[in-house]
Design a protein around this motif. Structure first.
Motif, PDB file in Angstrom:
ATOM      1  N   MET A   1       2.066   4.376  -7.262  1.00 36.55           N
ATOM      2  CA  MET A   1       2.424   5.717  -8.237  1.00 36.55           C
ATOM      3  C   MET A   1       1.857   7.002  -7.525  1.00 36.55           C
ATOM      4  SD  MET A   1       1.219   5.617 -12.210  1.00 36.55           S
ATOM      5  CE  MET A   1       1.768   6.743 -13.069  1.00 36.55           C
TER       6      MET A   1
ATOM      7  N   LEU B   1      -6.116  12.774  -5.857  1.00 40.12           N
ATOM      8  CA  LEU B   1      -6.743  12.330  -4.598  1.00 40.12           C
ATOM      9  C   LEU B   1      -8.168  12.327  -4.731  1.00 40.12           C
ATOM     10  CD1 LEU B   1      -4.917  14.361  -1.700  1.00 40.12           C
ATOM     11  CD2 LEU B   1      -4.786  11.597  -2.202  1.00 40.12           C
TER      12      LEU B   1
ATOM     13  N   LEU C   1      -9.071   2.874   1.234  1.00 38.66           N
ATOM     14  CA  LEU C   1      -9.704   2.179   0.163  1.00 38.66           C
ATOM     15  C   LEU C   1      -8.989   0.963  -0.410  1.00 38.66           C
ATOM     16  CD1 LEU C   1     -12.343   2.407  -1.687  1.00 38.66           C
ATOM     17  CD2 LEU C   1     -11.201   3.947  -3.071  1.00 38.66           C
ATOM     18  N   ALA C   2      -7.825   1.152  -0.734  1.00 40.65           N
ATOM     19  CA  ALA C   2      -7.137   0.052  -1.465  1.00 40.65           C
ATOM     20  C   ALA C   2      -6.815  -0.967  -0.724  1.00 40.65           C
ATOM     21  CB  ALA C   2      -5.842   0.502  -2.156  1.00 40.65           C
TER      22      ALA C   2
ATOM     23  N   ARG D   1      -1.172   7.395   0.714  1.00 39.79           N
ATOM     24  CA  ARG D   1      -2.230   6.554   0.139  1.00 39.79           C
ATOM     25  C   ARG D   1      -1.395   5.337  -0.607  1.00 39.79           C
ATOM     26  NH1 ARG D   1      -6.354   8.791  -4.415  1.00 39.79           N
ATOM     27  NH2 ARG D   1      -4.262   8.838  -5.563  1.00 39.79           N
ATOM     28  N   ALA D   2      -0.403   5.661  -1.460  1.00 41.50           N
ATOM     29  CA  ALA D   2       0.242   4.495  -2.147  1.00 41.50           C
ATOM     30  C   ALA D   2       0.952   3.693  -1.253  1.00 41.50           C
ATOM     31  CB  ALA D   2       1.397   5.332  -3.038  1.00 41.50           C
TER      32      ALA D   2
ATOM     33  N   MET E   1      -0.311   0.233   0.441  1.00 39.51           N
ATOM     34  CA  MET E   1      -0.376  -0.770  -0.195  1.00 39.51           C
ATOM     35  C   MET E   1       0.865  -1.454   0.044  1.00 39.51           C
ATOM     36  SD  MET E   1      -3.397  -1.400  -1.330  1.00 39.51           S
ATOM     37  CE  MET E   1      -3.270  -2.735  -2.804  1.00 39.51           C
TER      38      MET E   1
END
Ligand SMILES: Nc1ncnc2c1ncn2[C@@H]1O[C@H](COP(=O)(O)OP(=O)(O)O)[C@@H](O)[C@H]1O
Ligand SMILES: [Mg+2]
Lengths: 263, 216
Positions: free
Chosen positions: A102, A109, A121-122, A170-171, A174
């Protein structure tokens, strides 16, 4: 709920693939207190499909997007994402969230972490990836959004456009099957809109399933398989971009398009 | 017999300062640990837990610490718990500090923009990861100054432990004052020691606050 299948709105060509939808929203109702925010929403999204959602402010666009990964709760109806039904347990919610990326209007951020740490992180916490591998993944996607040289900066040191590209990276870390965008360019200065849209276009060209709330109609024309117009919590119109822009059927759609295309 | 104010008197007060430091450390570790839980409970998704914690905070903020120490010290034996003075004071200070720190940190947690924990949720992070990696680090920075402010109050407040038998800094000064009949020197020295502990803390707090605000 035997009748819901007929209610699903499909694009004209949906029947040809015969594939199960990757997102199936059925009879979704959402209230904020007494306010009826989403009224009986039905929507199927096929794998690889790119959908643009537009509509006036307050029409429920963000709410739909946020219900898909349960950032927002809903009262009734169901949302099945990649075969996982939301609503039963938190375990399912986290399983869905890990598959659905998302991107927010305000980037969101993590300001106390560097760009690289934001991206690592994720994968580390959710997938249990090792630090070393997480860093490799993070750098891969930072390169993908053409911003690897900023890896060790903090978000506040970047421009808005750069921050939004980091948020996309960042998304992507994953490796989501679906990407949701909620007005990703609305908070940007005009000169930065293009770099973010270009990133989204290249993502679309790679076959990512995308649901984008945006008023960038050029983007909609270029990449959307379907455009959805929403008003007052309802899906008013849904069509392929050519039809949607050249011959909108609904009065409200025409008014809306008139407003946003005339400046 | 009136004693002179000599090395022994200074050592007595230093010993008292040591006890004050020990009480403060106990209060801060106990209060910090428990206060984190209080802050998390106060911001939890469950209403009954928020209400219960609010009552806990109201009680300990609304009654004097003196009374809280008495209640623990004399109350625990009534329920069959015969504990040492140290245990009693550790429990009392932990209750007290956790209520205040919990409330300070609740404010910090709620001051972190909602989008932060939404973004963490959207990435699939569970509650514990969200709190530990995203929300609390930012909340702690936001509540750094009031936390140190409370810590300074707490250090001074440990003088109340004297009433259940602790010879901490204030009490040691009182003893020395009464044996030497030099209250001004005795209390002056104790005051200087309090200042020597608290002033650097306040300065350090101001320094770290500046550094934090530069970084983000
Ligand atoms: N947390 C909330 N509490 C109450 N009302 C809300 C909340 N979030 C959104 N709404 C209302 O729901 C409606 C739809 O909001 P939203 O989905 O954000 O609209 P859009 O994204 O299309 O601008 C709006 O009228 C808005 O005021
Ligand atoms: Mg919105």
């Amino acid at each position: 709920m035997t009748t819901t299948t007929q209610q699903h709105i499909h694009a004209a060509d949906t029947g040809t693939t015969g594939q199960d939808p990757i997102i199936r929203i059925s009879s979704l109702q959402k209230y904020y207190g007494a306010f009826h925010a989403l009224k009986n929403i039905n929507l199927d999204v096929r794998k690889g499909e790119r959908i643009v959602v537009c509509g006036p402010s307050g029409s429920g666009k963000s709410t739909i997007i946020r219900c898909i990964n349960r950032i927002e709760q809903f009262e009734s109806g169901s949302i099945v994402v990649d075969g996982i039904s939301l609503g039963e347990s938190m375990r399912n919610v986290n399983a869905v969230r890990a598959e659905v990326g998302m991107v927010f209007q305000q980037f969101n951020l993590f300001p106390h972490l560097t760009v690289l740490q934001n991206c690592m992180l994720a994968p580390m916490r959710v997938r249990g990836t090792s630090k070393k591998d997480a860093e490799i993944i993070a750098m891969k996607y930072l390169e993908r959004v053409r911003i690897p040289e900023q890896a060790n900066k903090y978000p506040a040191q970047l421009s808005g456009g750069q921050q939004q590209r980091v948020a996309i990276a960042r998304a992507l870390c994953m490796t989501p099957k679906i990407m949701l965008f909620d007005e990703p360019t609305s908070a940007l200065d005009p000169e930065m809109v293009k770099e973010v849209l270009d990133t989204m276009i290249s993502l679309a060209q790679e076959g990512m399933t995308m649901l984008c709330v945006t008023h960038e109609m050029g983007f909609a024309r270029q990449v959307a398989d379907r455009v959805i117009f929403m008003d007052t919590g309802e899906i008013i119109e849904m069509a392929k971009p050519q039809e949607f822009f050249s011959q909108p059927k609904n009065e409200r759609t025409r008014n809306f398009l008139g407003q946003i295309l005339n400046h | 017999m009136i004693r002179d104010f000599g090395l022994l008197e200074v050592l007595t007060i230093l010993q008292g300062m040591w006890t004050t430091l020990a009480l403060s450390v106990v209060a801060f570790i106990g209060g910090g640990t428990f206060g984190t839980l209080v802050a998390l409970a106060r911001t939890s998704p469950w209403k009954w837990l928020r209400v219960a914690t609010a009552a806990y905070i109201d009680f300990f903020q609304g009654t004097p610490m003196l009374m809280q120490l008495f209640l623990v010290y004399y109350g625990l034996p009534v329920f069959g718990f015969h504990v040492s003075a140290w245990t009693a004071v550790a429990i009392g200070l932990t209750f007290h500090a956790s209520a205040f720190l919990g409330e300070i940190w609740r404010g910090g947690i709620q001051a972190v923009p909602k989008g932060q924990s939404e973004a963490a949720s959207a990435l699939g992070l569970g509650y514990i990861d969200r709190m530990r990696d995203v929300v609390l680090p930012q909340a702690i920075k936001l509540s750094f100054a009031p936390t140190v402010g409370f810590l300074v109050q707490l250090i001074k407040g440990t003088s109340l432990a004297a009433i259940i038998g602790f010879v901490e800094l204030s009490r040691s000064a009182q003893i020395v004052a009464s044996t030497t009949y030099k209250p001004l020197i005795a209390y002056g020295l104790a005051g200087a020691f309090y200042f020597a502990i608290c002033f650097p803390l306040s300065r350090a707090s101001a320094y770290f606050e500046r550094r934090f605000s530069l970084k983000t």
